[in-house]
Motif scaffolding. Structure first.
Motif, PDB file in Angstrom:
ATOM      1  N   LEU A   1     -19.040  15.563 -35.298  1.00 44.24           N
ATOM      2  CA  LEU A   1     -19.597  14.517 -36.146  1.00 44.24           C
ATOM      3  C   LEU A   1     -21.121  14.569 -36.131  1.00 44.24           C
ATOM      4  CD1 LEU A   1     -17.341  11.548 -35.005  1.00 44.24           C
ATOM      5  CD2 LEU A   1     -17.015  13.060 -36.971  1.00 44.24           C
ATOM      6  N   SER A   2     -21.714  13.957 -37.135  1.00 42.28           N
ATOM      7  CA  SER A   2     -23.171  13.854 -37.222  1.00 42.28           C
ATOM      8  C   SER A   2     -23.517  12.435 -37.636  1.00 42.28           C
ATOM      9  CB  SER A   2     -23.680  14.838 -38.264  1.00 42.28           C
ATOM     10  OG  SER A   2     -24.573  15.727 -37.732  1.00 42.28           O
ATOM     11  N   PRO A   3     -23.544  11.496 -36.686  1.00 45.83           N
ATOM     12  CA  PRO A   3     -23.748  10.104 -37.068  1.00 45.83           C
ATOM     13  C   PRO A   3     -25.150   9.768 -37.568  1.00 45.83           C
ATOM     14  CG  PRO A   3     -23.655  10.290 -34.698  1.00 45.83           C
ATOM     15  CD  PRO A   3     -23.365  11.654 -35.249  1.00 45.83           C
ATOM     16  N   GLY A   4     -26.122  10.661 -37.389  1.00 48.21           N
ATOM     17  CA  GLY A   4     -27.471  10.392 -37.871  1.00 48.21           C
ATOM     18  C   GLY A   4     -28.155   9.258 -37.138  1.00 48.21           C
ATOM     19  N   TRP A   5     -27.879   9.131 -35.858  1.00 49.26           N
ATOM     20  CA  TRP A   5     -28.505   8.072 -35.073  1.00 49.26           C
ATOM     21  C   TRP A   5     -29.999   8.321 -34.955  1.00 49.26           C
ATOM     22  CZ3 TRP A   5     -24.384   8.489 -30.685  1.00 49.26           C
ATOM     23  CH2 TRP A   5     -23.231   7.823 -31.091  1.00 49.26           C
ATOM     24  N   ARG A   6     -30.779   7.313 -35.277  1.00 51.32           N
ATOM     25  CA  ARG A   6     -32.227   7.408 -35.146  1.00 51.32           C
ATOM     26  C   ARG A   6     -32.649   6.625 -33.901  1.00 51.32           C
ATOM     27  NH1 ARG A   6     -32.114   9.441 -39.772  1.00 51.32           N
ATOM     28  NH2 ARG A   6     -33.067   9.232 -41.745  1.00 51.32           N
ATOM     29  N   GLY A   7     -33.675   7.089 -33.257  1.00 52.85           N
ATOM     30  CA  GLY A   7     -34.192   6.383 -32.102  1.00 52.85           C
ATOM     31  C   GLY A   7     -33.443   6.652 -30.803  1.00 52.85           C
ATOM     32  N   LYS A   8     -32.454   7.513 -30.841  1.00 52.47           N
ATOM     33  CA  LYS A   8     -31.720   7.866 -29.631  1.00 52.47           C
ATOM     34  C   LYS A   8     -32.143   9.254 -29.184  1.00 52.47           C
ATOM     35  CE  LYS A   8     -27.626   5.112 -30.608  1.00 52.47           C
ATOM     36  NZ  LYS A   8     -27.596   4.158 -29.538  1.00 52.47           N
ATOM     37  N   THR A   9     -32.216   9.453 -27.883  1.00 55.13           N
ATOM     38  CA  THR A   9     -32.581  10.749 -27.316  1.00 55.13           C
ATOM     39  C   THR A   9     -31.330  11.463 -26.868  1.00 55.13           C
ATOM     40  OG1 THR A   9     -34.678   9.838 -26.548  1.00 55.13           O
ATOM     41  CG2 THR A   9     -33.939  11.890 -25.513  1.00 55.13           C
ATOM     42  N   ARG A  10     -31.116  12.634 -27.456  1.00 54.53           N
ATOM     43  CA  ARG A  10     -29.961  13.441 -27.070  1.00 54.53           C
ATOM     44  C   ARG A  10     -30.237  14.033 -25.685  1.00 54.53           C
ATOM     45  NH1 ARG A  10     -27.104  18.265 -30.539  1.00 54.53           N
ATOM     46  NH2 ARG A  10     -26.032  19.198 -28.764  1.00 54.53           N
ATOM     47  N   ILE A  11     -29.302  13.859 -24.755  1.00 55.64           N
ATOM     48  CA  ILE A  11     -29.556  14.340 -23.399  1.00 55.64           C
ATOM     49  C   ILE A  11     -28.575  15.395 -22.916  1.00 55.64           C
ATOM     50  CG2 ILE A  11     -30.856  12.346 -22.606  1.00 55.64           C
ATOM     51  CD1 ILE A  11     -28.317  11.294 -21.341  1.00 55.64           C
ATOM     52  N   ALA A  12     -27.391  15.496 -23.533  1.00 55.80           N
ATOM     53  CA  ALA A  12     -26.445  16.516 -23.070  1.00 55.80           C
ATOM     54  C   ALA A  12     -25.315  16.692 -24.062  1.00 55.80           C
ATOM     55  CB  ALA A  12     -25.866  16.135 -21.710  1.00 55.80           C
ATOM     56  N   ARG A  13     -24.792  17.886 -24.068  1.00 58.87           N
ATOM     57  CA  ARG A  13     -23.509  18.140 -24.719  1.00 58.87           C
ATOM     58  C   ARG A  13     -22.589  18.631 -23.613  1.00 58.87           C
ATOM     59  NH1 ARG A  13     -21.309  21.741 -29.775  1.00 58.87           N
ATOM     60  NH2 ARG A  13     -19.147  21.608 -29.089  1.00 58.87           N
ATOM     61  N   ILE A  14     -21.481  17.933 -23.450  1.00 58.64           N
ATOM     62  CA  ILE A  14     -20.507  18.280 -22.428  1.00 58.64           C
ATOM     63  C   ILE A  14     -19.163  18.386 -23.117  1.00 58.64           C
ATOM     64  CG2 ILE A  14     -19.478  17.649 -20.219  1.00 58.64           C
ATOM     65  CD1 ILE A  14     -21.993  15.797 -19.853  1.00 58.64           C
ATOM     66  N   GLY A  15     -18.595  19.574 -23.115  1.00 50.79           N
ATOM     67  CA  GLY A  15     -17.350  19.765 -23.838  1.00 50.79           C
ATOM     68  C   GLY A  15     -17.563  19.489 -25.304  1.00 50.79           C
ATOM     69  N   ASN A  16     -16.731  18.625 -25.854  1.00 46.66           N
ATOM     70  CA  ASN A  16     -16.816  18.291 -27.282  1.00 46.66           C
ATOM     71  C   ASN A  16     -17.512  16.970 -27.564  1.00 46.66           C
ATOM     72  OD1 ASN A  16     -15.455  20.605 -28.371  1.00 46.66           O
ATOM     73  ND2 ASN A  16     -13.597  19.803 -27.430  1.00 46.66           N
ATOM     74  N   HIS A  17     -18.337  16.512 -26.620  1.00 48.03           N
ATOM     75  CA  HIS A  17     -19.076  15.268 -26.821  1.00 48.03           C
ATOM     76  C   HIS A  17     -20.576  15.504 -26.643  1.00 48.03           C
ATOM     77  CE1 HIS A  17     -15.169  13.145 -25.863  1.00 48.03           C
ATOM     78  NE2 HIS A  17     -15.565  12.568 -26.977  1.00 48.03           N
ATOM     79  N   VAL A  18     -21.360  14.740 -27.400  1.00 47.36           N
ATOM     80  CA  VAL A  18     -22.820  14.764 -27.299  1.00 47.36           C
ATOM     81  C   VAL A  18     -23.230  13.375 -26.803  1.00 47.36           C
ATOM     82  CG1 VAL A  18     -24.979  15.124 -28.535  1.00 47.36           C
ATOM     83  CG2 VAL A  18     -22.931  16.382 -29.230  1.00 47.36           C
ATOM     84  N   PHE A  19     -24.101  13.335 -25.800  1.00 50.02           N
ATOM     85  CA  PHE A  19     -24.494  12.082 -25.152  1.00 50.02           C
ATOM     86  C   PHE A  19     -25.974  11.771 -25.419  1.00 50.02           C
ATOM     87  CE2 PHE A  19     -20.817  13.670 -23.057  1.00 50.02           C
ATOM     88  CZ  PHE A  19     -20.070  12.545 -22.757  1.00 50.02           C
ATOM     89  N   TYR A  20     -26.242  10.454 -25.578  1.00 44.99           N
ATOM     90  CA  TYR A  20     -27.583   9.966 -25.918  1.00 44.99           C
ATOM     91  C   TYR A  20     -27.964   8.777 -25.045  1.00 44.99           C
ATOM     92  CZ  TYR A  20     -26.783  12.430 -30.342  1.00 44.99           C
ATOM     93  OH  TYR A  20     -26.505  13.368 -31.303  1.00 44.99           O
ATOM     94  N   ARG A  21     -29.284   8.584 -24.895  1.00 49.61           N
ATOM     95  CA  ARG A  21     -29.779   7.338 -24.315  1.00 49.61           C
ATOM     96  C   ARG A  21     -30.685   6.691 -25.325  1.00 49.61           C
ATOM     97  NH1 ARG A  21     -33.799  10.414 -20.463  1.00 49.61           N
ATOM     98  NH2 ARG A  21     -31.959  11.196 -19.557  1.00 49.61           N
TER      99      ARG A  21
END
Length: 187
Positions: free
Chosen positions: A167-187
């Protein structure tokens, strides 16, 4: 792309971390399982701590004591892990659990695990479903306990959001910190 996370990256722990994890694990398990899980080899003394756990071993050991019927928040956390990340690497499952706990602590979401999980539009699984009894459910319960008891370091530090990599949710203002498996994580 964020860092790829696996046991070889995460498992090295200081002697202090190892002792704390072993003590927390021993305190959370029935005596017979704790003795087998943490063990006290003849060569181990306070000056020579036990070797650090691999996450898979900790999950396996915790999986032997996973009745969550009495703790609603742990059951909610395990259900979210089960439905959101079943089939993902253990680190990815733990990161999902840690995201939920980070949300509870942040003050920007509900103040309980079940409250966070039940907020509208936050998670994709149907909360009316019940996890199927089996190895995946036992693993999700173990991951929930590990996360709730803070027995493993942060997989995606301070992350409060994640999405499927497809997916590409287009979140603005979030910092991508990791991709683990099939998930992308943000703070």
């Amino acid at each position: 792309m964020g860092p790829v996370v696996d046991d070889s990256l995460l498992a090295p722990m200081t002697a202090t971390d190892t002792s704390a994890a072993n003590a927390a694990l021993a305190a959370s398990l029935p005596a017979d399982i704790a003795a087998a899980a943490v063990g006290t080899p003849a060569a181990a003394t306070p000056s020579t701590p036990l070797p650090p756990y691999k996450l898979a071993q900790l999950v396996s050991d915790m999986g032997n004591a996973t009745d969550l019927a009495e703790d609603e928040d742990l059951r909610c956390l395990a259900s979210a892990v089960y439905f959101e990340s079943r089939g993902e690497p253990l680190e990815g499952q733990l990161a999902v659990a840690q995201v939920i706990l980070n949300r509870v602590e942040s003050g920007r979401y509900a103040n309980s695990v079940c409250g966070v999980i039940n907020q509208p539009g936050q998670f994709s699984f149907d909360r009316s479903r019940t996890p199927a009894v089996g190895v995946d459910w036992r693993r999700a319960q173990a991951i929930a306990r590990i996360a709730a008891q803070d027995l493993w370091r942060a997989i995606a530090p301070r992350a409060v959001s994640f999405h499927a990599a497809r997916l590409s949710p287009g979140w603005r203002g979030k910092t991508r910190i990791a991709r683990i498996g099939n998930h992308v994580f943000y703070r």
